[in-house]
Design an enzyme around this catalytic site. Structure first.
Site, PDB file in Angstrom:
ATOM      1  N   CYS A  12       1.672 -11.884  85.597  1.00 44.59           N
ATOM      2  CA  CYS A  12       0.341 -12.065  84.939  1.00 44.59           C
ATOM      3  C   CYS A  12       0.816 -12.377  83.500  1.00 44.59           C
ATOM      4  CB  CYS A  12      -0.314 -10.653  84.996  1.00 44.59           C
ATOM      5  SG  CYS A  12       0.488  -9.175  84.218  1.00 44.59           S
ATOM      6  N   ARG A  18      -1.871  -6.248  85.195  1.00 46.34           N
ATOM      7  CA  ARG A  18      -1.848  -6.544  86.612  1.00 46.34           C
ATOM      8  C   ARG A  18      -0.722  -6.804  87.427  1.00 46.34           C
ATOM      9  NH1 ARG A  18      -4.985 -11.746  84.751  1.00 46.34           N
ATOM     10  NH2 ARG A  18      -3.732 -11.580  83.118  1.00 46.34           N
ATOM     11  N   ASP A 129      -8.334 -10.311  83.682  1.00 52.06           N
ATOM     12  CA  ASP A 129      -7.525  -9.522  82.766  1.00 52.06           C
ATOM     13  C   ASP A 129      -8.309  -8.546  82.383  1.00 52.06           C
ATOM     14  OD1 ASP A 129      -6.105  -8.804  80.567  1.00 52.06           O
ATOM     15  OD2 ASP A 129      -5.659 -10.710  79.583  1.00 52.06           O
TER      16      ASP A 129
END
Ligand code: 4NP
Length: 158
Positions: A12, A18, A129
């Site tokens: 990520c 994440r 996000d």
């Protein structure tokens, strides 16, 4: 002769929300299936802003409530990762574009996929996000990752 391990890297932007969550969910699911030994699993970030830091405390506490212990430290993806890993799995379209821009050849491009493309119903287009949002965003990330991971494991094993 021992079978070759499947090497999986989750990626990520910051490697504090994440991809560390994806890594720990994947690890737990392969442990539950008794196939931990088949895989090498890691995660990395694209921007390196949080290099060496533990995962975001919000992500750690949301994950912990579901039984996942995130203990990883953030690291920036390196050139060696593109050579070493068999599968490089990004979280959103921006991750995928940046990852592709960092490749050297077609073989490396073929290693890249988006997490949600492994979703059983293609219900989601990305793992958004959560960094600048509230609690809902972290829960949403965990929901999506949990949903995608079983079919990802099936895809990687087949
Ligand atoms: P992640 O979230 O990519 O899921 O780890 C982010 C965390 C930090 C930043 C961006 C995204 N940042 O730029 O600081």
């Amino acid at each position: 002769m021992e079978n070759k391990k499947i090497k999986v890297l989750f990626v990520c932007l910051g490697n504090i929300c994440r991809s560390p969550a994806a890594e720990v969910i994947f690890l737990k699911k392969i442990a539950n299936r008794g196939i931990t030994d088949k895989f090498i699993v890691d995660s990395a970030g694209l921007n390196g802003y949080h290099n060496g830091e533990p995962a975001d405390s919000r992500m750690r506490s949301h994950a912990k409530r579901r039984g996942y212990e995130i203990n990883s430290r953030s690291r920036k993806i390196s050139r060696a990762d593109f050579e070493f890993f068999d599968h490089i799995i990004g979280m959103d379209n921006s991750n995928i574009s940046i990852l592709k821009s960092l490749t050297c050849n077609n073989e490396e491009i073929c290693k890249i996929s988006k997490m949600t493309d492994h979703s059983p119903n293609n219900q989601y287009d990305s793992v958004p996000d959560p960094y600048y949002g509230g609690s809902d965003g972290f829960e949403n990330v965990l929901d999506i990752l949990e949903e995608c991971t079983d079919s990802l494991i099936n895809n990687l094993e087949s």
